[in-house]
Design a protein around this motif. Structure first.
Motif, PDB file in Angstrom:
ATOM      1  N   TRP A   1       0.810  -1.222   0.000  1.00 14.65           N
ATOM      2  CA  TRP A   1       0.000   0.000   0.000  1.00 14.65           C
ATOM      3  C   TRP A   1       0.841   1.269   0.000  1.00 14.65           C
ATOM      4  O   TRP A   1       1.919   1.325   0.591  1.00 14.65           O
ATOM      5  CB  TRP A   1      -0.905   0.026   1.222  1.00 14.65           C
ATOM      6  N   LEU A   2       0.302   2.298  -0.634  1.00 20.30           N
ATOM      7  CA  LEU A   2       0.834   3.649  -0.510  1.00 20.30           C
ATOM      8  C   LEU A   2      -0.350   4.601  -0.448  1.00 20.30           C
ATOM      9  O   LEU A   2      -1.478   4.234  -0.778  1.00 20.30           O
ATOM     10  CB  LEU A   2       1.764   3.991  -1.682  1.00 20.30           C
ATOM     11  N   ASP A   3      -0.097   5.816   0.004  1.00 18.98           N
ATOM     12  CA  ASP A   3      -1.164   6.802   0.166  1.00 18.98           C
ATOM     13  C   ASP A   3      -0.858   8.075  -0.594  1.00 18.98           C
ATOM     14  O   ASP A   3       0.302   8.516  -0.651  1.00 18.98           O
ATOM     15  CB  ASP A   3      -1.360   7.155   1.643  1.00 18.98           C
ATOM     16  N   ILE A   4      -1.903   8.676  -1.144  1.00 15.95           N
ATOM     17  CA  ILE A   4      -1.809   9.980  -1.800  1.00 15.95           C
ATOM     18  C   ILE A   4      -2.672  10.948  -1.014  1.00 15.95           C
ATOM     19  O   ILE A   4      -3.847  10.693  -0.758  1.00 15.95           O
ATOM     20  CB  ILE A   4      -2.293   9.906  -3.263  1.00 15.95           C
ATOM     21  N   SER A   5      -2.091  12.069  -0.625  1.00 12.84           N
ATOM     22  CA  SER A   5      -2.836  13.064   0.150  1.00 12.84           C
ATOM     23  C   SER A   5      -2.326  14.457  -0.194  1.00 12.84           C
ATOM     24  O   SER A   5      -1.381  14.616  -0.980  1.00 12.84           O
ATOM     25  CB  SER A   5      -2.674  12.803   1.652  1.00 12.84           C
ATOM     26  N   ASP A   6      -2.953  15.446   0.406  1.00 17.17           N
ATOM     27  CA  ASP A   6      -2.470  16.812   0.287  1.00 17.17           C
ATOM     28  C   ASP A   6      -1.038  16.874   0.799  1.00 17.17           C
ATOM     29  O   ASP A   6      -0.653  16.145   1.711  1.00 17.17           O
ATOM     30  CB  ASP A   6      -3.370  17.751   1.100  1.00 17.17           C
ATOM     31  N   LYS A   7      -0.230  17.745   0.210  1.00 16.76           N
ATOM     32  CA  LYS A   7       1.189  17.833   0.559  1.00 16.76           C
ATOM     33  C   LYS A   7       1.401  18.053   2.052  1.00 16.76           C
ATOM     34  O   LYS A   7       2.372  17.569   2.630  1.00 16.76           O
ATOM     35  CB  LYS A   7       1.837  18.980  -0.221  1.00 16.76           C
ATOM     36  N   ASN A   8       0.493  18.775   2.688  1.00 13.82           N
ATOM     37  CA  ASN A   8       0.650  19.103   4.104  1.00 13.82           C
ATOM     38  C   ASN A   8      -0.194  18.232   5.024  1.00 13.82           C
ATOM     39  O   ASN A   8      -0.380  18.567   6.199  1.00 13.82           O
ATOM     40  CB  ASN A   8       0.315  20.578   4.336  1.00 13.82           C
ATOM     41  N   THR A   9      -0.711  17.130   4.504  1.00  7.65           N
ATOM     42  CA  THR A   9      -1.507  16.216   5.331  1.00  7.65           C
ATOM     43  C   THR A   9      -0.697  14.959   5.612  1.00  7.65           C
ATOM     44  O   THR A   9      -0.400  14.184   4.711  1.00  7.65           O
ATOM     45  CB  THR A   9      -2.818  15.835   4.624  1.00  7.65           C
ATOM     46  N   HIS A  10      -0.305  14.814   6.858  1.00  8.02           N
ATOM     47  CA  HIS A  10       0.413  13.618   7.279  1.00  8.02           C
ATOM     48  C   HIS A  10       0.311  13.511   8.795  1.00  8.02           C
ATOM     49  O   HIS A  10      -0.205  14.406   9.478  1.00  8.02           O
ATOM     50  CB  HIS A  10       1.872  13.634   6.813  1.00  8.02           C
ATOM     51  N   LYS A  11       0.784  12.413   9.351  1.00 10.55           N
ATOM     52  CA  LYS A  11       0.658  12.178  10.786  1.00 10.55           C
ATOM     53  C   LYS A  11       1.412  13.221  11.611  1.00 10.55           C
ATOM     54  O   LYS A  11       1.017  13.535  12.733  1.00 10.55           O
ATOM     55  CB  LYS A  11       1.152  10.775  11.136  1.00 10.55           C
ATOM     56  N   GLY A  12       2.488  13.764  11.054  1.00  4.67           N
ATOM     57  CA  GLY A  12       3.244  14.778  11.782  1.00  4.67           C
ATOM     58  C   GLY A  12       2.448  16.060  11.985  1.00  4.67           C
ATOM     59  O   GLY A  12       2.438  16.637  13.078  1.00  4.67           O
TER      60      GLY A  12
ATOM     61  N   LEU B   1      16.603   5.900  10.451  1.00  7.01           N
ATOM     62  CA  LEU B   1      16.339   7.311  10.728  1.00  7.01           C
ATOM     63  C   LEU B   1      16.019   7.566  12.199  1.00  7.01           C
ATOM     64  O   LEU B   1      16.430   8.577  12.768  1.00  7.01           O
ATOM     65  CB  LEU B   1      15.164   7.800   9.866  1.00  7.01           C
ATOM     66  N   ILE B   2      15.281   6.666  12.839  1.00 11.86           N
ATOM     67  CA  ILE B   2      14.790   6.889  14.204  1.00 11.86           C
ATOM     68  C   ILE B   2      15.735   6.338  15.258  1.00 11.86           C
ATOM     69  O   ILE B   2      16.026   6.992  16.261  1.00 11.86           O
ATOM     70  CB  ILE B   2      13.376   6.298  14.384  1.00 11.86           C
ATOM     71  N   GLY B   3      16.198   5.129  15.073  1.00 14.15           N
ATOM     72  CA  GLY B   3      17.158   4.569  16.028  1.00 14.15           C
ATOM     73  C   GLY B   3      16.524   3.804  17.172  1.00 14.15           C
ATOM     74  O   GLY B   3      16.695   2.604  17.281  1.00 14.15           O
ATOM     75  N   GLY B   4      15.821   4.485  18.060  1.00 13.63           N
ATOM     76  CA  GLY B   4      15.267   3.830  19.245  1.00 13.63           C
ATOM     77  C   GLY B   4      14.298   2.720  18.883  1.00 13.63           C
ATOM     78  O   GLY B   4      13.382   2.932  18.098  1.00 13.63           O
TER      79      GLY B   4
ATOM     80  N   GLY C   1       5.934   3.683  15.682  1.00 15.57           N
ATOM     81  CA  GLY C   1       5.540   3.499  14.286  1.00 15.57           C
ATOM     82  C   GLY C   1       6.527   2.616  13.552  1.00 15.57           C
ATOM     83  O   GLY C   1       7.690   2.505  13.959  1.00 15.57           O
ATOM     84  N   ASP C   2       6.061   2.008  12.454  1.00 20.10           N
ATOM     85  CA  ASP C   2       6.907   1.027  11.765  1.00 20.10           C
ATOM     86  C   ASP C   2       7.209   1.342  10.313  1.00 20.10           C
ATOM     87  O   ASP C   2       8.015   0.650   9.688  1.00 20.10           O
ATOM     88  CB  ASP C   2       6.246  -0.352  11.820  1.00 20.10           C
ATOM     89  N   HIS C   3       6.557   2.388   9.742  1.00 15.79           N
ATOM     90  CA  HIS C   3       6.791   2.634   8.314  1.00 15.79           C
ATOM     91  C   HIS C   3       6.956   4.126   8.036  1.00 15.79           C
ATOM     92  O   HIS C   3       6.806   4.965   8.930  1.00 15.79           O
ATOM     93  CB  HIS C   3       5.666   2.038   7.467  1.00 15.79           C
ATOM     94  N   MET C   4       7.244   4.451   6.767  1.00 21.45           N
ATOM     95  CA  MET C   4       7.592   5.830   6.427  1.00 21.45           C
ATOM     96  C   MET C   4       6.439   6.810   6.643  1.00 21.45           C
ATOM     97  O   MET C   4       6.681   8.002   6.841  1.00 21.45           O
ATOM     98  CB  MET C   4       8.085   5.909   4.976  1.00 21.45           C
ATOM     99  N   ASN C   5       5.191   6.343   6.603  1.00 21.42           N
ATOM    100  CA  ASN C   5       4.087   7.263   6.866  1.00 21.42           C
ATOM    101  C   ASN C   5       3.996   7.644   8.347  1.00 21.42           C
ATOM    102  O   ASN C   5       3.194   8.491   8.731  1.00 21.42           O
ATOM    103  CB  ASN C   5       2.752   6.669   6.392  1.00 21.42           C
ATOM    104  N   ASP C   6       4.842   7.024   9.184  1.00 17.79           N
ATOM    105  CA  ASP C   6       4.912   7.374  10.606  1.00 17.79           C
ATOM    106  C   ASP C   6       6.050   8.353  10.915  1.00 17.79           C
ATOM    107  O   ASP C   6       6.119   8.877  12.027  1.00 17.79           O
ATOM    108  CB  ASP C   6       5.124   6.113  11.459  1.00 17.79           C
ATOM    109  N   TYR C   7       6.933   8.577   9.970  1.00 19.33           N
ATOM    110  CA  TYR C   7       8.171   9.314  10.246  1.00 19.33           C
ATOM    111  C   TYR C   7       7.915  10.694  10.851  1.00 19.33           C
ATOM    112  O   TYR C   7       8.479  11.052  11.896  1.00 19.33           O
ATOM    113  CB  TYR C   7       8.999   9.450   8.962  1.00 19.33           C
ATOM    114  N   GLU C   8       7.060  11.497  10.205  1.00 15.22           N
ATOM    115  CA  GLU C   8       6.823  12.862  10.708  1.00 15.22           C
ATOM    116  C   GLU C   8       6.206  12.861  12.099  1.00 15.22           C
ATOM    117  O   GLU C   8       6.516  13.721  12.920  1.00 15.22           O
ATOM    118  CB  GLU C   8       5.929  13.644   9.733  1.00 15.22           C
ATOM    119  N   MET C   9       5.333  11.906  12.368  1.00 17.63           N
ATOM    120  CA  MET C   9       4.749  11.800  13.704  1.00 17.63           C
ATOM    121  C   MET C   9       5.828  11.471  14.734  1.00 17.63           C
ATOM    122  O   MET C   9       5.857  12.045  15.830  1.00 17.63           O
ATOM    123  CB  MET C   9       3.668  10.710  13.729  1.00 17.63           C
TER     124      MET C   9
END
Length: 265
Positions: A179-190, A239-242, A211-219
């Motif tokens: 799966w992948l998601d398409i949204s507004d440029k400024n719409t994300h979990k972060g 990227l996250i480490g912990g 979180g476990d995937h790239m759609n979690d990164y900003e959050m």
């Protein structure tokens, strides 16, 4: 002191079979009693999240549709959507690819057109409110929060090499598996997490997230205490480490219980 714990679901809190681990509701209740809000942060629809967490829904937050929707209990606090023109443009770009199936996600329902398997199986399993419809017509009449896209092959090999270039003004991100998601440029979990922090007065240092995937990164980076399970997407782990134990080992639930006891994972 931690005041907010946010967790992605698929691949993070849910076990590999897609189920909430035993003890999840008890952990959320314990967090609530300690003055800590739990937030289910997912690409899933709001109605499905409320159903999944029904016993404790009035004691938690929901971040649905990968950040397009934020709700507290049964009250919606925030809803962001794509412009109809952008949705139509995205559908046209998706239509140039074979073996790729779009799902229009609105606040109340997810609309599909393709009945190909296993796409339809996953739609029925994850979106309890779903309906077959003409997607181009629906995009012009409904408020579309995001377009979820299922790729029969690995998205990294095909879809993610095409859609980000075809839709440079939109956000195209991997959300797990095929799966992948398409949204507004400024719409994300972060952005949604930033909204929650401002609305409830939480400092970054008072927030933990899993979180476990790239759609979690900003959050994750919006919180001072970010963690990824051992089964996380390798680039995100870098990227996250912990890290916490995998979702198969109940890592996120154990971390929630530790935070309720005043300890960090």
């Amino acid at each position: 002191m931690i005041k907010l714990v946010a967790s992605d679901l698929d691949g993070t809190l849910l076990d590999p079979a897609g189920n909430l681990p035993s003890g999840t509701f008890r952990a959320i209740e314990k967090l609530y009693e300690k003055g800590i809000l739990f937030c289910a942060a997912s690409g899933r629809q709001l109605v499905a999240l409320r159903q999944m967490f029904a016993p404790v829904a009035d004691k938690m937050l929901f971040l649905a549709e990968n950040g397009a929707i934020v709700a507290q209990g049964h009250r919606m606090l925030r809803c962001r959507s794509l412009r109809p023109e952008a949705s139509l443009r995205a559908l046209r770009a998706i239509g140039t690819l074979t073996g790729v199936h779009p799902l229009l996600c609105t606040p109340a329902c997810a609309y599909y057109e393709s009945e190909a398997q296993p796409f339809l199986y996953f739609v029925k399993a994850s979106y309890c409110s779903n309906r077959k419809a003409d997607l181009f017509a629906t995009a012009q009449t409904e408020r579309v929060c995001k377009i979820a896209v299922y790729d029969d092959d690995a998205p990294e090999k095909k879809t993610m090499t095409v859609l980000p270039h075809a839709l440079p003004d939109l956000r195209v991100t991997l959300s797990g598996g095929n799966w992948l998601d398409i949204s507004d440029k400024n719409t994300h979990k972060g952005r949604a997490m930033r909204f929650i922090r401002k609305a409830f007065g939480f400092a970054r240092e008072e927030c933990a997230a899993f979180g476990d995937h790239m759609n979690d990164y900003e959050m994750l980076i919006e919180c001072a205490h970010p963690y990824v399970p051992e089964n996380a997407y390798p680039p995100l782990k870098k990227l996250i480490g912990g890290s916490i134990p995998s979702n198969a080992e109940g890592g996120a639930l154990t971390a929630m219980e530790q935070i309720a006891e005043g300890k960090l994972p």
